[in-house]
Design a protein around this motif. Structure first.
Motif, PDB file in Angstrom:
ATOM      1  N   ARG A  17       0.766  -1.144   0.227  1.00 43.59           N
ATOM      2  CA  ARG A  17      -0.198   0.030  -0.141  1.00 43.59           C
ATOM      3  C   ARG A  17       0.626   1.306  -0.149  1.00 43.59           C
ATOM      4  O   ARG A  17       1.795   1.402   0.830  1.00 43.59           O
ATOM      5  CB  ARG A  17      -1.003   0.045   1.367  1.00 43.59           C
ATOM      6  CG  ARG A  17      -1.899  -0.977   1.137  1.00 43.59           C
ATOM      7  CD  ARG A  17      -2.855  -0.866   2.776  1.00 43.59           C
ATOM      8  NE  ARG A  17      -1.908  -1.912   3.421  1.00 43.59           N
ATOM      9  CZ  ARG A  17      -2.090  -1.739   4.752  1.00 43.59           C
ATOM     10  NH1 ARG A  17      -2.794  -0.838   5.499  1.00 43.59           N
ATOM     11  NH2 ARG A  17      -1.495  -2.718   5.667  1.00 43.59           N
ATOM     12  N   ILE A  18       0.558   2.214  -0.962  1.00 40.00           N
ATOM     13  CA  ILE A  18       1.145   3.575  -0.542  1.00 40.00           C
ATOM     14  C   ILE A  18       0.003   4.475  -0.101  1.00 40.00           C
ATOM     15  O   ILE A  18      -1.067   4.583  -0.296  1.00 40.00           O
ATOM     16  CB  ILE A  18       1.306   3.924  -2.298  1.00 40.00           C
ATOM     17  CG1 ILE A  18       2.222   3.112  -3.052  1.00 40.00           C
ATOM     18  CG2 ILE A  18       1.810   5.502  -2.284  1.00 40.00           C
ATOM     19  CD1 ILE A  18       3.516   2.831  -2.541  1.00 40.00           C
ATOM     20  N   ASP A  57      -3.758   3.959  -1.884  1.00 37.41           N
ATOM     21  CA  ASP A  57      -4.316   2.990  -1.581  1.00 37.41           C
ATOM     22  C   ASP A  57      -5.192   3.193  -0.310  1.00 37.41           C
ATOM     23  O   ASP A  57      -6.046   2.414   0.212  1.00 37.41           O
ATOM     24  CB  ASP A  57      -3.257   1.865  -1.209  1.00 37.41           C
ATOM     25  CG  ASP A  57      -2.470   1.283  -2.481  1.00 37.41           C
ATOM     26  OD1 ASP A  57      -3.439   0.996  -3.457  1.00 37.41           O
ATOM     27  OD2 ASP A  57      -1.570   1.581  -2.704  1.00 37.41           O
ATOM     28  N   GLU A  58      -4.756   4.153   0.494  1.00 39.77           N
ATOM     29  CA  GLU A  58      -5.031   4.479   1.761  1.00 39.77           C
ATOM     30  C   GLU A  58      -4.736   6.005   2.206  1.00 39.77           C
ATOM     31  O   GLU A  58      -3.755   6.252   1.613  1.00 39.77           O
ATOM     32  CB  GLU A  58      -4.650   3.659   2.773  1.00 39.77           C
ATOM     33  CG  GLU A  58      -5.146   3.483   4.177  1.00 39.77           C
ATOM     34  CD  GLU A  58      -4.635   2.163   4.720  1.00 39.77           C
ATOM     35  OE1 GLU A  58      -4.738   1.116   4.115  1.00 39.77           O
ATOM     36  OE2 GLU A  58      -4.500   2.245   5.997  1.00 39.77           O
ATOM     37  N   ILE A  87     -11.695   5.130  -0.788  1.00 38.22           N
ATOM     38  CA  ILE A  87     -10.803   4.546  -0.201  1.00 38.22           C
ATOM     39  C   ILE A  87     -10.697   4.314   1.192  1.00 38.22           C
ATOM     40  O   ILE A  87     -11.357   5.447   1.873  1.00 38.22           O
ATOM     41  CB  ILE A  87      -9.361   4.611  -0.849  1.00 38.22           C
ATOM     42  CG1 ILE A  87      -8.807   6.014  -0.556  1.00 38.22           C
ATOM     43  CG2 ILE A  87      -9.283   4.195  -2.334  1.00 38.22           C
ATOM     44  CD1 ILE A  87      -7.719   6.493  -0.954  1.00 38.22           C
ATOM     45  N   PRO A  88      -9.993   3.401   1.843  1.00 42.27           N
ATOM     46  CA  PRO A  88      -9.715   3.596   3.466  1.00 42.27           C
ATOM     47  C   PRO A  88      -9.127   4.702   3.849  1.00 42.27           C
ATOM     48  O   PRO A  88      -8.065   5.272   3.170  1.00 42.27           O
ATOM     49  CB  PRO A  88      -9.382   2.326   4.030  1.00 42.27           C
ATOM     50  CG  PRO A  88      -9.060   1.569   2.676  1.00 42.27           C
ATOM     51  CD  PRO A  88      -9.325   2.270   1.398  1.00 42.27           C
ATOM     52  N   PHE A  89      -9.439   5.196   5.149  1.00 42.77           N
ATOM     53  CA  PHE A  89      -8.595   6.105   5.521  1.00 42.77           C
ATOM     54  C   PHE A  89      -8.545   6.130   7.259  1.00 42.77           C
ATOM     55  O   PHE A  89      -9.617   5.626   7.913  1.00 42.77           O
ATOM     56  CB  PHE A  89      -9.105   7.805   5.548  1.00 42.77           C
ATOM     57  CG  PHE A  89     -10.535   8.257   5.937  1.00 42.77           C
ATOM     58  CD1 PHE A  89     -11.482   7.667   5.018  1.00 42.77           C
ATOM     59  CD2 PHE A  89     -10.538   8.877   7.008  1.00 42.77           C
ATOM     60  CE1 PHE A  89     -12.852   7.987   5.395  1.00 42.77           C
ATOM     61  CE2 PHE A  89     -11.774   9.321   7.347  1.00 42.77           C
ATOM     62  CZ  PHE A  89     -12.804   8.918   6.428  1.00 42.77           C
ATOM     63  N   THR A  90      -7.413   6.720   7.719  1.00 40.56           N
ATOM     64  CA  THR A  90      -7.254   6.660   9.134  1.00 40.56           C
ATOM     65  C   THR A  90      -7.106   8.071   9.744  1.00 40.56           C
ATOM     66  O   THR A  90      -6.599   9.009   9.032  1.00 40.56           O
ATOM     67  CB  THR A  90      -5.969   5.957   9.221  1.00 40.56           C
ATOM     68  OG1 THR A  90      -5.771   4.558   8.937  1.00 40.56           O
ATOM     69  CG2 THR A  90      -5.244   5.988  10.739  1.00 40.56           C
TER      70      THR A  90
ATOM     71  N   GLY B 116      -5.710  -5.032   3.823  1.00 39.95           N
ATOM     72  CA  GLY B 116      -5.359  -4.406   2.260  1.00 39.95           C
ATOM     73  C   GLY B 116      -6.210  -4.950   1.043  1.00 39.95           C
ATOM     74  O   GLY B 116      -7.035  -5.456   1.340  1.00 39.95           O
ATOM     75  N   TRP B 117      -5.420  -4.348   0.268  1.00 36.67           N
ATOM     76  CA  TRP B 117      -5.897  -4.479  -1.058  1.00 36.67           C
ATOM     77  C   TRP B 117      -5.565  -5.917  -1.836  1.00 36.67           C
ATOM     78  O   TRP B 117      -4.575  -6.279  -2.065  1.00 36.67           O
ATOM     79  CB  TRP B 117      -5.771  -3.342  -2.382  1.00 36.67           C
ATOM     80  CG  TRP B 117      -6.072  -2.138  -1.752  1.00 36.67           C
ATOM     81  CD1 TRP B 117      -5.581  -1.328  -0.631  1.00 36.67           C
ATOM     82  CD2 TRP B 117      -7.429  -1.254  -2.143  1.00 36.67           C
ATOM     83  NE1 TRP B 117      -6.325  -0.134  -0.701  1.00 36.67           N
ATOM     84  CE2 TRP B 117      -7.275  -0.088  -1.703  1.00 36.67           C
ATOM     85  CE3 TRP B 117      -8.226  -1.685  -3.287  1.00 36.67           C
ATOM     86  CZ2 TRP B 117      -8.395   0.686  -1.955  1.00 36.67           C
ATOM     87  CZ3 TRP B 117      -9.306  -0.828  -3.542  1.00 36.67           C
ATOM     88  CH2 TRP B 117      -9.442   0.416  -2.981  1.00 36.67           C
ATOM     89  N   ASN B 118      -6.494  -6.893  -1.894  1.00 38.38           N
ATOM     90  CA  ASN B 118      -6.042  -8.201  -2.443  1.00 38.38           C
ATOM     91  C   ASN B 118      -6.694  -8.618  -3.725  1.00 38.38           C
ATOM     92  O   ASN B 118      -7.829  -8.127  -4.133  1.00 38.38           O
ATOM     93  CB  ASN B 118      -6.382  -9.333  -1.361  1.00 38.38           C
ATOM     94  CG  ASN B 118      -5.475 -10.332  -1.480  1.00 38.38           C
ATOM     95  OD1 ASN B 118      -4.836 -10.765  -0.597  1.00 38.38           O
ATOM     96  ND2 ASN B 118      -5.265 -11.219  -2.630  1.00 38.38           N
TER      97      ASN B 118
END
Lengths: 262, 196
Positions: A17-18, A57-58, A87-90, B116-118
């Motif tokens: 993930r980036i 990615d996040e 996309i997911p976030f923190t 994650g992304w799979n």
């Protein structure tokens, strides 16, 4: 069946993930951002949307608001982001108790990140994991080398603690951290690459995902951190904000190095 | 219009936000009487499967959900609820699918939760995955998985072992990943479901 599995299923497939990181104060991004097409470079939501379109990615939002209005502004920000971003976030910064986390979860945050509050009160990790599940709880650790030891630091690396970094991370894992965000304060801001030695040690010692942070300056640094340490994700701020590294280009370089990316 | 089954398990803000972005109308299902006004249903779910099943039982909706004839999509724990059993809480579930939900074994090479992304491999052709390339990445966060089953597995992911990333039986669909967090392809999947 074995042969079927070998031929039918991809052998791997979990992407590295980036993760761009945005610093936010009073609902506005604070570090300089240098995107060409932004209408409002201080708007974290527009910036976040832009990153999601680029293939991030996040996202991590680090809230550095110091006023008592903080929780309210964070909740509003989280709601706006959750409405717009796919996309997911923190969210990290200023989360000290269950009620903070609960408000952010209900506003749509996928994960929260705790740092100083966990060092001061390690039981907070247990409580958050029990209340919301381990997948919701990232423990962020700021580390610095002192006399050949890695020591956990607080307040952006200014205050040394008594804690040795690896033992603290293992404690955090055993208490219910679902992920570790490890920032090397020695490397942060240097653009000289991630602390791959420490990251490899940590990644081998835990069974939860590790996000590398601190030191990204070139695309090769991302290749290096994934190849040399096998961490799950790499976080950076300024190289993305100033457009020095474009995420689609970075993904191409990682792909060319046979690193699984989305 | 999509009816979202409400039973107190997890936050649905991200899901409703995704439906808002896509422009799909939805409402909430709290009681059996609410079901009739919708033409399809989503069973969301985050957290502990055993606890989620207890909450679902408290709503009194279980017999009506099992009898649903309209398209129904379970997401994450919402999909696991449709299986027969989960190791999480040693719980008997809806048994719409005979599969079991099991915990990933601790392993040196595969971290748990699977985060994650799979890649998701489409084992069968189905309108749910229309316009989504085979082996596209979706966003997962889970420690429990549904067994692979040739009859019911619609799409699979290989993470220490092949398991069901998506299941399908008649009008019932499930996805282990979070389409509301899976970028453009996740939104495509939700759009596909709204047309099934």
């Amino acid at each position: 069946m074995e042969q079927l599995h070998n031929t039918t299923f991809p052998t791997s497939g979990l992407a590295k993930r980036i993760v761009p990181c945005l610093d936010v104060k009073d609902g506005r991004t604070v570090k300089g951002v240098n995107f060409v097409d932004l209408r409002d470079a201080g708007d974290p939501v527009e910036l976040a949307w832009n990153y999601s379109q680029q293939g991030a990615d996040e996202l991590v939002f680090l809230d550095i608001t110091a006023t008592h209005e903080r929780r309210k502004t964070m909740v509003e920000l989280v709601k706006s982001v959750a409405r717009q971003i796919n996309i997911p976030f923190t969210i990290g910064g200023g989360i000290n108790e269950i009620a903070d986390a609960d408000a952010l979860l209900n506003a749509g945050a996928d994960k929260i990140s705790i740092n100083s509050a966990a060092v001061r009160n390690p039981k907070l990790i247990d409580e958050l994991a029990k209340a919301f599940g381990v997948q919701f709880v990232i423990v962020a650790v700021d580390t610095r080398h002192i006399d050949d030891r890695n020591i956990v630091h607080l307040n952006g690396g200014r205050i040394a603690t008594e804690l040795e970094t690896l033992s603290w991370i293992k404690e955090a894992e055993s208490r219910g951290a679902g992920e570790i965000l490890l920032t090397s304060m020695d490397h942060d801001g240097t653009k000289a690459g991630f602390d791959n030695t420490l990251l490899k040690t940590v990644n081998n010692a835990v069974h939860i995902p590790v996000i590398a942070s601190g030191g990204a300056g070139s695309m090769q640094h991302f290749v290096d951190v994934f190849e040399q340490t096998n961490v799950d994700a790499a976080l950076a701020a300024s190289v993305f904000h100033y457009g020095e590294i474009l995420i689609p280009d970075l993904k191409d370089v990682l792909r060319a190095n046979k690193i699984e990316v989305r | 219009m999509i009816g979202i089954i409400r039973y107190g398990a997890g936050n649905i803000f991200s899901l409703t936000s995704a439906l808002d972005r896509l422009g799909f109308a939805y409402g909430m299902v709290h009681t059996e009487e609410d079901l009739a006004q919708y033409d399809r249903y989503i069973i969301p779910g985050v957290g502990h499967a055993g606890a989620a099943m207890s909450k679902l039982e408290q709503t009194g909706l279980v017999p009506a959900i099992k009898a649903l004839q309209k398209p129904t999509l379970g997401i994450c724990v919402g999909m696991q609820l449709m299986t027969a059993y989960s190791e999480e809480g040693d719980a008997n579930l809806l048994h719409i699918f005979p599969n079991k939900t099991l915990r990933f074994k601790d392993s040196e090479h595969y971290k748990v939760p699977h985060t994650g992304w799979n890649r998701v491999h489409q084992d069968k052709q189905n309108p749910l995955f229309k316009d989504i390339p085979d082996d596209a990445h979706f966003y997962f966060v889970h420690s429990y998985y549904i067994e692979y089953n040739e009859l019911y597995t619609l799409a699979s992911t290989n993470y220490s072992l092949p398991y069901s990333a998506s299941i399908w039986h008649n009008n019932f669909y499930g996805v282990q990943f979070h389409p509301e967090k899976s970028g453009v392809y996740g939104e495509t999947l939700l759009a596909n479901f709204s047309k099934i």
